[in-house]
Design an enzyme around this catalytic site. Structure first.
Site, PDB file in Angstrom:
ATOM      1  CG  ASP A 275      -0.486  -0.041   2.615  1.00 61.39           C
ATOM      2  OD1 ASP A 275       0.708  -0.484   3.298  1.00 61.39           O
ATOM      3  OD2 ASP A 275      -0.703   0.003   3.383  1.00 61.39           O
TER       4      ASP A 275
ATOM      5  CD  GLU B 113       4.373   0.065   6.596  1.00 61.61           C
ATOM      6  OE1 GLU B 113       4.979   0.767   7.372  1.00 61.61           O
ATOM      7  OE2 GLU B 113       3.994   1.059   6.167  1.00 61.61           O
TER       8      GLU B 113
END
Length: 485
Positions: free
Chosen positions: A78, A145
């Site tokens: 991400d 994350e």
């Protein structure tokens, strides 16, 4: 993407360009994950996925290097979605638009996603490049994350076969990271009481904007302005004297990004509107004097708005403003052990208000569990004084430095041979997933490296082109230098 196709090394930049073309903010990584799985299968690699969505790709060793210790290259899927106010962009639908500006690659009006897209691209490029020599290889790509390390928390033991993990989420070429801060999310929820706005009041918005923003770990020591805190400071100084009725307050978008803008919606006695505007102009001059060297575009604006909902009662207004204004923010303590490294910090990241309550979301970071605990206790005490409900959750551990780490020594030696200089061994104040990986894989030897990225978590994010080449050179040489089992 044609500009990136001219850059070296390839195919790293081509893969990064493809990553940019597929939307992948936190909690919206699935399209990118499916593309990578399909790509890996087409290349003939073994792929697997766990219950939380982490991807694991395996590639056999280069012939003759089967006896080397197995290595995992790790990145997260991400990116942080932040954009300039005048940029129309839907991070869940629109591609990132990278472009070359001299020595740097930037994005047009948004975060670039070099954090951690370049690291992800480098891991996939190692898989694709048949000239890179390596032992048994795994690529681990983790989910979500940036907003809670979901993938790292969900990583199960006995899935990875690697003895060594190379994390690619660092952001300074020439620095090797052997540890990082842990963190915890903290939320204060303050109940609100409202009442009708009296007659003779005008409705205005007080907007503090133009701040740089940035990474709440890597940039916390730079001295950047926090829009939530700066606007609360003004309101605390003048709300009572001006009889301001607070209708709404909103600021920041992510708890791990330093807030760039905050807006207070106010009802103001008509006779005091000019005084408010004068004080706002004076406050802007104060901030320019205090922060102007770092925050060159800071601005304070007063705008008329239509009458809206009820305003907070004086008691609720004062409790909210006092709570927000008194919250600690920024660097709390520097490390005595690691010179030049922040030990404990706090980012007052997101403030939002509904009809019934106000929420203040913070991210606490510390190299020490005791430092993290101290800040949680301080914020809890402030909440109790203000009458707020407080919750601390999502705690993740720091990555404790290991001075005897074999892979750390190998990276240092390889770097010195390649570039004829000694790299800096560092502990980063940002949160890396390595600390969480140590729970299911306590014996795994870990290190973190990466290219130079500035302004992560802000629309000023950029990656230094030359440093990507140096990082690639180090990464590929390191894979060949891994010792035998």
């Amino acid at each position: 993407m044609s500009e990136l196709s001219q850059l070296s090394p390839q195919p790293l930049w081509d893969i990064f360009a493809k990553i940019c073309s597929i939307p992948h903010p936190s909690y919206h990584e699935e399209e990118l994950a499916q593309y990578i799985l399909s790509w890996a299968a087409e290349q003939g690699f073994s792929t697997d996925r766990d219950e939380v969505g982490n991807i694991l790709i395996r590639k056999p060793a280069t012939p003759g290097l089967e006896n080397l210790k197995p290595v995992a290259l790790q990145a997260h899927l991400d990116m942080v979605p932040q954009k300039n106010n005048d940029t129309a962009h839907d991070f869940t639908k629109d591609p990132i638009q990278p472009w070359v500006d001299g020595e740097w690659v930037k994005a047009r009006g948004t975060t670039l996603g070099a954090d951690n897209g370049i690291g992800m691209a480098s891991a996939l490029a190692v898989l694709a490049d048949k000239t890179v020599q390596h032992g048994p290889l795994e690529v681990l790509l983790t989910m979500t994350e940036e907003t809670g390390m979901v993938g790292a928390f969900g990583l199960q033991p006995d899935w990875l076969q690697a003895d060594i993990l190379i994390n690619t989420d660092s952001e300074e070429e020439g620095e090797i990271y052997m540890g990082c801060a842990g963190g915890i999310d903290f939320t204060s929820t303050l109940p609100l009481s409202r009442e009708a706005v009296p007659a003779g009041f005008e409705h205005l918005q007080l907007i503090l904007k133009g701040l740089k923003g940035g990474h709440s770990g890597a940039d916390i020591h730079v001295g950047l302005g926090n829009a939530n805190k700066l606007l609360a400071r003004f309101l605390f100084a003048h709300a009572k004297a001006l009889d301001l009725r607070l209708v709404d307050f909103t600021g920041g978008t992510l708890r791990n990004a330093i807030p760039r803008e905050a807006i207070a919606t106010l009802a103001v006695p008509a006779a005091k509107v000019d005084e408010l505007k004068s004080l706002a102009l004076s406050y802007l001059e104060t901030l320019q004097n205090e922060l102007g060297l770092k925050e060159k575009n800071i601005n304070v604006v007063v705008e008329n708005v239509a009458a809206g909902q009820q305003a907070l009662t004086a008691k609720s207004r004062d409790a909210f403003i006092a709570l927000l204004n008194s919250m600690p923010n920024g660097v709390i303590r520097n490390s005595d052990v690691m010179k030049g490294v922040v030990e404990t910090s706090l980012n007052v990241g997101v403030v939002a208000m509904t009809q019934e309550e106000a929420k203040i979301n913070c991210l606490v970071r510390s190299l020490l569990d005791s430092g993290k605990d101290y800040l949680v206790e301080s914020l809890t005490a402030l909440g109790e004084l203000a009458g707020a409900k407080t919750v601390a959750k999502g705690s993740y551990p720091g990555w404790q430095p290991d001075a005897s780490s074999p892979v750390m020594a190998i990276v240092g030696e390889t770097y010195k041979k390649l570039f004829n200089k000694t790299p800096n061994i560092q502990v980063i104040h940002a949160g890396l997933e390595c600390g969480l990986f140590k729970k299911p894989y306590p014996q795994m030897d870990m290190v973190s490296i990466g290219p130079t990225i500035t302004g992560p978590h802000s629309p000023d994010e950029q990656v230094h082109i030359e440093s990507v080449g140096l990082y690639w050179k180090l990464l590929t040489a390191l894979l060949k230098a891994i010792p035998a089992k």
